[in-house]
Write a protein that holds these residues in place. Structure first.
Motif, PDB file in Angstrom:
ATOM      1  N   ASP A 102       0.944  -0.976   0.033  1.00  0.00           N
ATOM      2  CA  ASP A 102      -0.013   0.143  -0.354  1.00  0.00           C
ATOM      3  C   ASP A 102       1.106   0.727   0.235  1.00  0.00           C
ATOM      4  O   ASP A 102       1.573   0.770   0.118  1.00  0.00           O
ATOM      5  CB  ASP A 102      -0.822  -0.251   0.794  1.00  0.00           C
ATOM      6  CG  ASP A 102       0.005   0.591   2.585  1.00  0.00           C
ATOM      7  OD1 ASP A 102       1.393   0.450   2.556  1.00  0.00           O
ATOM      8  OD2 ASP A 102      -0.746  -0.118   3.950  1.00  0.00           O
ATOM      9  N   LEU A 103       0.065   2.681   0.131  1.00  0.00           N
ATOM     10  CA  LEU A 103       0.909   3.769   0.105  1.00  0.00           C
ATOM     11  C   LEU A 103       2.007   3.935   0.649  1.00  0.00           C
ATOM     12  O   LEU A 103       3.153   3.971   0.503  1.00  0.00           O
ATOM     13  CB  LEU A 103       0.080   4.429  -0.022  1.00  0.00           C
ATOM     14  CG  LEU A 103      -0.390   6.140   0.039  1.00  0.00           C
ATOM     15  CD1 LEU A 103       0.588   6.474  -1.624  1.00  0.00           C
ATOM     16  CD2 LEU A 103      -1.197   7.077   0.363  1.00  0.00           C
ATOM     17  N   VAL A 104       1.871   3.314   2.358  1.00  0.00           N
ATOM     18  CA  VAL A 104       2.868   3.776   3.206  1.00  0.00           C
ATOM     19  C   VAL A 104       4.596   2.683   3.341  1.00  0.00           C
ATOM     20  O   VAL A 104       5.478   3.166   3.385  1.00  0.00           O
ATOM     21  CB  VAL A 104       1.919   3.461   4.960  1.00  0.00           C
ATOM     22  CG1 VAL A 104       2.948   2.888   5.756  1.00  0.00           C
ATOM     23  CG2 VAL A 104       1.298   4.130   5.261  1.00  0.00           C
ATOM     24  N   GLU A 105       3.226   1.304   2.686  1.00  0.00           N
ATOM     25  CA  GLU A 105       4.682   0.134   2.165  1.00  0.00           C
ATOM     26  C   GLU A 105       5.200   1.106   0.714  1.00  0.00           C
ATOM     27  O   GLU A 105       7.403   0.945   1.027  1.00  0.00           O
ATOM     28  CB  GLU A 105       4.437  -0.442   2.208  1.00  0.00           C
ATOM     29  CG  GLU A 105       3.695  -1.566   3.604  1.00  0.00           C
ATOM     30  CD  GLU A 105       2.103  -3.206   3.303  1.00  0.00           C
ATOM     31  OE1 GLU A 105       2.624  -4.354   4.035  1.00  0.00           O
ATOM     32  OE2 GLU A 105       2.048  -2.326   2.013  1.00  0.00           O
ATOM     33  N   PHE A 107       5.936   3.993   0.618  1.00  0.00           N
ATOM     34  CA  PHE A 107       6.254   5.264   0.723  1.00  0.00           C
ATOM     35  C   PHE A 107       7.880   4.465   1.587  1.00  0.00           C
ATOM     36  O   PHE A 107       9.012   4.794   1.846  1.00  0.00           O
ATOM     37  CB  PHE A 107       5.842   6.216   1.973  1.00  0.00           C
ATOM     38  CG  PHE A 107       6.803   6.738   3.186  1.00  0.00           C
ATOM     39  CD1 PHE A 107       6.973   7.891   2.864  1.00  0.00           C
ATOM     40  CD2 PHE A 107       7.344   6.666   4.306  1.00  0.00           C
ATOM     41  CE1 PHE A 107       7.746   8.470   3.818  1.00  0.00           C
ATOM     42  CE2 PHE A 107       7.778   6.538   5.154  1.00  0.00           C
ATOM     43  CZ  PHE A 107       8.158   8.013   5.195  1.00  0.00           C
ATOM     44  N   GLU A 108       7.696   3.587   3.043  1.00  0.00           N
ATOM     45  CA  GLU A 108       8.958   3.143   3.481  1.00  0.00           C
ATOM     46  C   GLU A 108      10.178   2.616   2.461  1.00  0.00           C
ATOM     47  O   GLU A 108      11.454   2.334   2.856  1.00  0.00           O
ATOM     48  CB  GLU A 108       8.709   1.596   4.122  1.00  0.00           C
ATOM     49  CG  GLU A 108       7.354   2.488   5.138  1.00  0.00           C
ATOM     50  CD  GLU A 108       7.600   1.596   6.508  1.00  0.00           C
ATOM     51  OE1 GLU A 108       6.422  -0.099   5.855  1.00  0.00           O
ATOM     52  OE2 GLU A 108       6.942   1.128   7.324  1.00  0.00           O
TER      53      GLU A 108
END
Lengths: 578, 304
Positions: A102-105, A107-108
């Motif tokens: 997802d977006l957060v992953e 980003f990481e």
């Protein structure tokens, strides 16, 4: 890493390794996790690799010595590295699972790569090669860089899909139209009814004012609030509702395209999962090595030497030259006390260390365990030279702060024996064992018998190096076992100190005070200042008199009692010699 | 007093309250509107997750909080896509909550967000430090946890507003609450002894001084040495005595604070109660000067 050593909690606590460990400061999250694991290893090649890495990190720090900005920048990026989780070091072929990022992953991943790549560029070529810190994922990095207003942040940008750009432009136009209609409605509400809705979803208006609003139900929703007032909301117009419907449809389309983009980027990450895992592993090793290297430089630590045990179970010589038991050295520094370095060599498997209470036996044992634990945890050690072997078990048997003997239904003696049984059974594959005042909780005759038997058994235990301290002198002398004593009290200095206090002689129990009034802390400090922590063979001249009696005197025991104790000790020693 | 944008710009403000339905989130929206009108792009976050579905003032389902481009917020990753604000992920907070990991994000267009924040004070403080330290926003609003005033002291220099809903049924209890908070906030401050000025100030307090580490409760009060003439606590959030308990304590000995939290005042939402009646119940002009009323009152004074 494989080959974990069973360095027991008892050994760790006894040797005060935690005081050193608190100064071990990796910067990355995974480095910090590794620190928390407190790993000690028994695989010689794994330990050698850690030592090699420490050496490489020392070289890097030396190269960067004149360039503190490089060190600072490396530290900055290490601190900013996020954990990658399943698509990082632990991935090991989980590439397919990355399809659902997802977006957060994402980003990481982007943040990780931005900082990892920065580190890769900052280090010199030798360091980069040694730690495998190269960066080869330009394609993925380039793709992720499209989304975000800086190197680390991430969103699904228009640049990822032409359709996305188009639908977002449509949403922007709808929002603009909707905002225009809303602004007009706000202005009309203010102009026609005096209602200022700017920045407010609703208003509380008085009963009298609300009455006339009820006549304009198409513009306002009016509901009772309390006995005296109403909640008034601005109703959306038909045109606003129509725009909202169009916007919802556009948002759904946007979401669909975003999902496609996410899947595409996730697939790219999946394709790089193995490399990402390798990057994460490499940068964690680099971080840990840097943290060990900083300690090595700060405390002048040296690389320990490891020698293999012989096929017959004999062990190579243990060599300790100018070793510093750092927790004790720090404490001495804090208390302005002199600290004695430890020099020691042991060819035998088993050694017994004699000495009186407070005579420094424990410090000698603590020093040995401290060095061994650090060496097998992959650290350099505080010694000019430390030559040892790798043991599958490092264990301590003796008194422990807050041990659970009583709660387990065991006496102090029972607890000691239980602890020994565990050590004995656990040491079949070899071990580094220390026993501090073993069997001290039973009578001297019984203790000496048990100790003698234990020493005899340990002497023949293959691959086991054991050092036992005791103040019981009648332990059997067994061939092949080394008997040592701590140098102990500097008698000359102690005598001067005792005379210097101006004590008057008196008969036993005459009530005369010992040394002049002095705080306990000061007395202990003086005793420690006179203590010599070196180890010598027990056969060497120990000098006249008893350390224990001298220490008792320095601690304030009645002078008459001290004198009588000295006489009795001299008589007994004379009888023994006869 | 009226709330002004300048009360919030460039600082961290916690919005707290004594119970559910006390109007915290509605007040947050009002503060955000003030800041937007002043051209500020604030950051805002919650502490924990407010599961209450309905708004205390309007009684309708609680709206998510409107967000404008450039503003920064904290929420759980599962609420990011539904915000509609095209969120740009700035960072991920350490740890996790029951709703998953928490992300700090910047809105790239208008939308509506659900606030989910760190459960623990120190993590909330960490999130605020991150937002300020990275320069993502200079103004931060925190929709604080209810009845947990200790959160205010978790971030040094933070300011706080106390929101209450008052009705005829609970006016006496709420007034007592206001008086207690005002009394705590008005306690004198004894700065750490650093130089001559600090010594001069210490001289104003009856001696001997006793520094209490941790909370002042009925139990810990019993363990204070009887000879202590002045008890010093870290800040007013560490005092857990009720009104009568505080009065009894301060009749026996002095009570001072090491540091003073910046208090922005009470925001009182009246229901079935006029300002006149509330004022008559409060009976204290000094306190009333720290009261502002429902920012959603319209026209000629609304419910007054």
């Amino acid at each position: 890493m494989n080959g974990r050593c069973a360095a027991t909690k008892a050994a760790w606590e006894f040797s005060r390794v935690e005081e050193f460990w608190s100064r071990f400061s990796p910067l990355s999250p995974l480095g910090k996790d590794e620190k928390e694991a407190r790993s000690v290893y028994s695989d010689a090649s794994a330990i050698a690799r850690l030592h090699d890495e420490t050496e490489a990190a020392i070289k890097f720090l030396a190269l960067a010595m004149g360039d503190t900005s490089t060190q600072d920048r490396v530290g900055y990026h290490l601190k900013r590295l996020p954990r990658l989780g399943d698509y990082g070091a632990d991935a090991g072929g989980k590439g397919a699972e990355a399809a659902s990022l997802d977006l957060v992953e994402l980003f990481e991943v982007k943040k990780f790569m931005a900082n990892y790549r920065a580190i890769s560029r900052l280090v010199d070529e030798g360091t980069r090669d040694f730690f495998s810190l190269g960066f080869m994922s330009e394609g993925l990095a380039g793709a992720l860089e499209l989304g975000g207003s800086d190197a680390e942040t991430f969103f699904i940008a228009d640049a990822y899909d032409e359709g996305l750009k188009a639908v977002r432009n449509r949403i922007a136009r709808l929002d603009e139209e909707s905002a225009g209609l809303r602004a007009a409605a706000l202005a009309a509400a203010f102009q026609d009814c005096g209602l200022d809705f700017r920045g407010r979803d609703f208003l509380i208006v008085a009963h009298a004012d609300a009455g006339r609003l009820l006549e304009r139900r198409s513009s306002f929703a009016v509901e009772p609030y309390d006995d005296a007032s109403y909640v008034v909301r601005l109703q959306p117009s038909d045109a606003e509702l129509a725009l909202a419907v169009k916007r919802d449809a556009a948002t759904l389309e946007e979401r669909r395209i975003e999902e496609v983009v996410l899947a595409r980027l996730s697939a790219m990450v999946g394709g790089e999962a193995e490399r990402l895992g390798a990057y994460e592993g490499a940068v964690t090793r680099f971080d840990l090595a840097l943290a060990r290297a900083r300690l090595a430089i700060e405390y002048s630590l040296t690389r320990p030497e490891f020698r293999d045990a012989l096929p017959n179970g004999d062990l190579p010589r243990l060599e300790v030259a100018r070793a510093r038991f750092l927790p004790c050295a720090w404490e001495c520094e804090r208390l302005s006390l002199r600290y004695s370095e430890l020099d020691f060599g042991l060819a035998e498997r088993t050694a017994v260390v004699f000495g009186s209470n407070m005579g420094g036996k424990t410090v000698a044992l603590e020093s040995l365990v401290f060095l061994q634990v650090l060496a097998q945890a992959g650290f350099f050690v505080p010694a000019e030279r430390y030559s040892t072997s790798v043991y599958p078990l490092i264990h301590y048997v003796g008194e422990r702060k807050g041990d659970l003997a009583s709660s387990a239904g065991l006496s102090g003696f029972g607890f000691e024996i239980r602890s020994f049984v565990e050590a004995w059974e656990g040491s079949r594959g070899g071990a580094f064992l220390v026993f501090d005042e073993f069997a001290r909780t039973t009578s001297s005759r019984e203790a000496e018998a048990i100790l003698s038997a234990v020493v005899e058994a340990l002497r023949w235990k293959p691959g086991v190096r054991s050092v036992l301290s005791t103040h019981f002198r009648e332990v059997s002398r067994i061939a092949g076992v080394r008997y040592l004593r701590v140098l102990g009290l500097d008698r000359e200095a102690a005598t001067d100190a005792m005379c210097g206090t101006g004590n008057s002689d008196g008969g036993a129990g005459d009530g005369n005070p010992g040394p002049a009034p002095e705080g306990l802390g000061e007395r202990i400090r003086r005793i420690n200042g006179m203590m010599r922590y070196g180890l010598v063979d027990d056969g060497a001249d120990a000098g006249a008199g008893s350390d224990a009696v001298a220490i008792a005197s320095l601690l304030g025991l009645d002078r008459g009692i001290v004198r009588r104790a000295e006489e009795i000790y001299a008589e007994n020693t004379h009888m023994e010699r006869i | 007093v009226r709330l002004e944008a300048s009360d919030f710009v460039g600082r961290v403000t916690f919005i707290t309250g004594p119970s559910k339905h006390c109007g915290k989130t509605t007040l947050l929206n009002a503060c955000l509107a003030l800041l937007r009108a002043a051209g500020e792009r604030p950051a805002f976050l919650g502490v924990g997750f407010d599961g209450e579905g309905r708004d205390s003032l309007s009684g309708v389902r609680k709206p998510r909080i409107a967000i404008e481009p450039g503003e920064v917020f904290v929420t759980a990753e599962r609420y990011l896509s539904s915000s509609g604000c095209l969120p740009e992920i700035l960072d991920v907070l350490p740890g996790s909550t029951a709703l998953g990991r928490l992300a700090v994000a910047r809105a790239r267009r208008s939308g509506a967000v659900t606030l989910v924040g760190p459960e623990r004070n120190e993590y909330a403080a960490g999130a605020i430090s991150m937002i300020l330290g990275e320069g993502w926003a200079g103004t931060v609003l925190v929709d604080g946890a209810i009845n947990r005033i200790t959160q205010v002291s978790s971030f040094e220099g933070a300011r706080f507003l106390f929101s209450l809903r008052v009705s005829p049924q609970d006016v006496e209890a709420q007034v007592r609450r206001i008086r207690l908070l005002y009394a705590l906030h008005s306690l004198p401050v004894l700065r750490r002894a650093e130089g001559e000025g600090a010594r001069d100030q210490a001289e104003a307090f009856p001696e001997p001084l006793f520094c209490l580490h941790g909370p002042l409760t009925e139990e810990t009060a019993k363990r204070i040495p009887p000879e202590a003439a002045t008890v010093v606590v870290e800040d007013f959030t560490k005092v857990f005595l009720d009104g009568p308990g505080l009065s009894a304590f301060t009749r026996q000995r002095g009570l001072a604070l090491r540091s003073k939290a910046d208090f922005g005042g009470f925001v009182v939402v009246l229901r079935d109660l006029t300002r006149g009646k509330f004022s008559a119940a409060l009976k204290d002009r000094d306190i009333e000067e720290m009261v502002s009323y429902n920012p959603y009152e319209g026209l000629s004074g609304g419910a007054a």
